[in-house]
Motif scaffolding. Structure first.
Motif, PDB file in Angstrom:
ATOM      1  N   ASP A 238      11.755   7.777  -3.694  1.00 19.76           N
ATOM      2  CA  ASP A 238      12.503   6.759  -2.962  1.00 19.76           C
ATOM      3  C   ASP A 238      12.273   5.394  -3.609  1.00 19.76           C
ATOM      4  OD1 ASP A 238      13.599   4.986  -1.208  1.00 19.76           O
ATOM      5  OD2 ASP A 238      12.561   5.722   0.568  1.00 19.76           O
ATOM      6  N   ASP A 239      13.131   5.051  -4.575  1.00 17.90           N
ATOM      7  CA  ASP A 239      12.905   3.799  -5.310  1.00 17.90           C
ATOM      8  C   ASP A 239      13.139   2.566  -4.447  1.00 17.90           C
ATOM      9  OD1 ASP A 239      15.599   4.526  -5.322  1.00 17.90           O
ATOM     10  OD2 ASP A 239      16.036   3.373  -7.109  1.00 17.90           O
ATOM     11  N   GLU A 240      13.984   2.672  -3.436  1.00 18.17           N
ATOM     12  CA  GLU A 240      14.243   1.514  -2.572  1.00 18.17           C
ATOM     13  C   GLU A 240      12.991   1.119  -1.790  1.00 18.17           C
ATOM     14  OE1 GLU A 240      17.060   0.269   1.227  1.00 18.17           O
ATOM     15  OE2 GLU A 240      17.688   1.922  -0.067  1.00 18.17           O
ATOM     16  N   THR A 241      12.294   2.118  -1.223  1.00 14.00           N
ATOM     17  CA  THR A 241      11.070   1.814  -0.479  1.00 14.00           C
ATOM     18  C   THR A 241       9.962   1.362  -1.413  1.00 14.00           C
ATOM     19  OG1 THR A 241      11.673   3.429   1.223  1.00 14.00           O
ATOM     20  CG2 THR A 241       9.380   2.719   1.161  1.00 14.00           C
ATOM     21  N   LEU A 242       9.864   1.980  -2.595  1.00 14.85           N
ATOM     22  CA  LEU A 242       8.858   1.549  -3.564  1.00 14.85           C
ATOM     23  C   LEU A 242       9.081   0.083  -3.934  1.00 14.85           C
ATOM     24  CD1 LEU A 242       6.492   2.035  -5.464  1.00 14.85           C
ATOM     25  CD2 LEU A 242       8.089   2.999  -7.125  1.00 14.85           C
ATOM     26  N   MET A 243      10.323  -0.321  -4.141  1.00 16.71           N
ATOM     27  CA  MET A 243      10.610  -1.728  -4.458  1.00 16.71           C
ATOM     28  C   MET A 243      10.194  -2.635  -3.309  1.00 16.71           C
ATOM     29  SD  MET A 243      11.605  -4.076  -6.484  1.00 16.71           S
ATOM     30  CE  MET A 243      12.817  -3.784  -7.789  1.00 16.71           C
ATOM     31  N   ARG A 244      10.435  -2.215  -2.088  1.00 18.79           N
ATOM     32  CA  ARG A 244      10.039  -3.035  -0.935  1.00 18.79           C
ATOM     33  C   ARG A 244       8.528  -3.216  -0.887  1.00 18.79           C
ATOM     34  NH1 ARG A 244      12.027  -1.182   4.691  1.00 18.79           N
ATOM     35  NH2 ARG A 244      11.034  -3.183   5.237  1.00 18.79           N
ATOM     36  N   ILE A 245       7.785  -2.159  -1.229  1.00 20.15           N
ATOM     37  CA  ILE A 245       6.322  -2.251  -1.210  1.00 20.15           C
ATOM     38  C   ILE A 245       5.837  -3.185  -2.305  1.00 20.15           C
ATOM     39  CG2 ILE A 245       4.191  -0.953  -1.669  1.00 20.15           C
ATOM     40  CD1 ILE A 245       5.460   1.401  -0.143  1.00 20.15           C
ATOM     41  N   VAL A 246       6.238  -2.939  -3.557  1.00 20.89           N
ATOM     42  CA  VAL A 246       5.676  -3.718  -4.658  1.00 20.89           C
ATOM     43  C   VAL A 246       6.132  -5.174  -4.605  1.00 20.89           C
ATOM     44  CG1 VAL A 246       5.350  -1.707  -6.138  1.00 20.89           C
ATOM     45  CG2 VAL A 246       7.480  -3.021  -6.296  1.00 20.89           C
ATOM     46  N   SER A 247       7.295  -5.434  -4.015  1.00 26.93           N
ATOM     47  CA  SER A 247       7.758  -6.823  -3.934  1.00 26.93           C
ATOM     48  C   SER A 247       6.962  -7.629  -2.909  1.00 26.93           C
ATOM     49  CB  SER A 247       9.255  -6.866  -3.597  1.00 26.93           C
ATOM     50  OG  SER A 247       9.497  -6.358  -2.302  1.00 26.93           O
ATOM     51  N   ARG A 248       6.165  -6.952  -2.095  1.00 25.62           N
ATOM     52  CA  ARG A 248       5.342  -7.640  -1.098  1.00 25.62           C
ATOM     53  C   ARG A 248       3.935  -7.960  -1.618  1.00 25.62           C
ATOM     54  NH1 ARG A 248       7.543  -6.829   4.203  1.00 25.62           N
ATOM     55  NH2 ARG A 248       5.504  -7.045   5.167  1.00 25.62           N
ATOM     56  N   ILE A 249       3.590  -7.509  -2.815  1.00 21.15           N
ATOM     57  CA  ILE A 249       2.250  -7.775  -3.352  1.00 21.15           C
ATOM     58  C   ILE A 249       2.113  -9.273  -3.625  1.00 21.15           C
ATOM     59  CG2 ILE A 249       0.601  -7.277  -5.197  1.00 21.15           C
ATOM     60  CD1 ILE A 249       2.124  -4.622  -5.661  1.00 21.15           C
ATOM     61  N   ARG A 250       1.033  -9.864  -3.129  1.00 21.46           N
ATOM     62  CA  ARG A 250       0.803 -11.299  -3.308  1.00 21.46           C
ATOM     63  C   ARG A 250      -0.261 -11.595  -4.366  1.00 21.46           C
ATOM     64  NH1 ARG A 250       5.016 -10.990  -1.671  1.00 21.46           N
ATOM     65  NH2 ARG A 250       5.813 -11.527   0.400  1.00 21.46           N
ATOM     66  N   GLN A 251      -0.937 -10.575  -4.869  1.00 21.36           N
ATOM     67  CA  GLN A 251      -1.917 -10.769  -5.929  1.00 21.36           C
ATOM     68  C   GLN A 251      -1.192 -10.755  -7.281  1.00 21.36           C
ATOM     69  OE1 GLN A 251      -4.725 -11.240  -4.274  1.00 21.36           O
ATOM     70  NE2 GLN A 251      -3.832 -10.421  -2.400  1.00 21.36           N
ATOM     71  N   LYS A 252      -1.909 -11.125  -8.337  1.00 16.90           N
ATOM     72  CA  LYS A 252      -1.316 -11.107  -9.680  1.00 16.90           C
ATOM     73  C   LYS A 252      -1.118  -9.659 -10.130  1.00 16.90           C
ATOM     74  CE  LYS A 252      -2.035 -14.344 -12.676  1.00 16.90           C
ATOM     75  NZ  LYS A 252      -2.575 -15.268 -13.717  1.00 16.90           N
ATOM     76  N   THR A 253       0.044  -9.371 -10.702  1.00 14.84           N
ATOM     77  CA  THR A 253       0.399  -7.991 -11.056  1.00 14.84           C
ATOM     78  C   THR A 253       0.842  -7.879 -12.511  1.00 14.84           C
ATOM     79  OG1 THR A 253       2.632  -8.411 -10.219  1.00 14.84           O
ATOM     80  CG2 THR A 253       1.105  -7.299  -8.725  1.00 14.84           C
ATOM     81  N   ALA A 254       0.745  -6.669 -13.032  1.00 16.12           N
ATOM     82  CA  ALA A 254       1.301  -6.328 -14.342  1.00 16.12           C
ATOM     83  C   ALA A 254       1.968  -4.958 -14.221  1.00 16.12           C
ATOM     84  CB  ALA A 254       0.216  -6.289 -15.412  1.00 16.12           C
ATOM     85  N   TYR A 255       3.246  -4.890 -14.574  1.00 16.61           N
ATOM     86  CA  TYR A 255       4.007  -3.641 -14.536  1.00 16.61           C
ATOM     87  C   TYR A 255       4.121  -3.135 -15.969  1.00 16.61           C
ATOM     88  CZ  TYR A 255       5.016  -4.907  -9.759  1.00 16.61           C
ATOM     89  OH  TYR A 255       4.880  -5.229  -8.439  1.00 16.61           O
ATOM     90  N   ALA A 256       3.462  -2.014 -16.230  1.00 10.99           N
ATOM     91  CA  ALA A 256       3.357  -1.496 -17.594  1.00 10.99           C
ATOM     92  C   ALA A 256       4.424  -0.428 -17.859  1.00 10.99           C
ATOM     93  CB  ALA A 256       1.972  -0.903 -17.824  1.00 10.99           C
TER      94      ALA A 256
END
Length: 254
Positions: A141-159
């Motif tokens: 479910d890419d839509e829910t995954l996007m909703r989760i990761v877009s809420r991260i407030r810490q510094k992130t790196a998507y590899a």
């Protein structure tokens, strides 16, 4: 630092790194809901040493899960009082998916990234779609995954690791207070077992190193012996283990 301090410290980072859509606090239990996407974001977790659970509070929290159409799930990380597991067992909750939280110290020489692994500071639709598709099953479910990761407030790196311009492996790094958490490490199904995941992990650790992290952590299911062996070769060791107690469903074996 005693074990409970270590566990609660890592659990708080995990909670921040993998946000839910709804949080409810009940006497030291944190109940999280995210439309059923992943157990860690849809469960009740103890955040206070030796915290207990009685029938009244259990029934109340079950009601909150049912309202949200999420199977009642307790994620037991070992800081709770021993009688909690007994109560859930007596009430018919089944134990499933024991999971290890692994950590490894980051050394000064670990800061060099793989040149074929690209790191982006924010999630793209392409990254989310590809990672969800490679996961498959409930995590497709890419839509829910996007909703989760877009809420991260810490510094992130998507590899993203590409071979001959084809994206073949993905991962997420989240840095907070000296730790880098590794999430959603996934390899294209037709290319598993040839070390691509290892390259993504090493690159995210290198990114964490450059961001000042002294320790990397991740989670892996106990049954996933291949992944645990891989992480063992990278120096990861079990910091603690958690398991789930889930209420049996009428349409499921558990």
């Amino acid at each position: 630092m005693n074990d409970h301090s270590l566990i609660i410290g890592l659990e708080s980072r995990l909670l921040n790194a993998w946000p839910s859509f709804d949080y409810q606090l009940y006497d030291g239990w944190v109940l999280r809901l995210a439309n059923g996407y992943s157990k860690r974001a849809n469960s009740a977790t103890p955040f206070r040493p030796d915290i207990g659970l009685d029938d009244e509070l259990l029934d109340y929290m079950i009601g909150r899960f049912v309202e949200a159409n999420v199977r009642p799930t307790f994620r037991l990380n070992g800081v709770e009082a021993p009688q909690v597991d007994e109560l859930l067992k007596e009430r018919g909750f089944k134990e499933i998916e024991p999971t290890h939280v692994l950590t490894v110290p980051i050394k000064a020489g670990d800061c060099e990234s793989d040149p074929e692994v690209s790191l982006e500071p924010q999630a793209s639709k392409r990254w989310v779609r590809a990672a969800a598709e490679s996961y498959g099953g409930d995590k497709a479910d890419d839509e829910t995954l996007m909703r989760i990761v877009s809420r991260i407030r810490q510094k992130t790196a998507y590899a993203t690791l590409s071979l001959d311009e084809r994206p073949v492996a993905w991962g997420l790094g989240v840095v907070e207070r000296g730790y880098v958490g590794l999430y959603d490490i996934v390899v294209a199904p037709d290319l598993r077992g040839i070390g691509l995941g290892r390259r993504v992990v090493a690159s995210l650790i290198a990114w964490g190193c450059r961001e000042g992290a002294h320790t990397a952590y991740l989670q892996v299911r106990e049954e996933n012996e291949i992944a645990r062996a891989l992480y063992g070769t990278l120096g990861f060791e079990t910091a603690y283990r958690y398991t789930h107690r889930v209420m049996p469903g009428r349409s499921s074996s558990v």
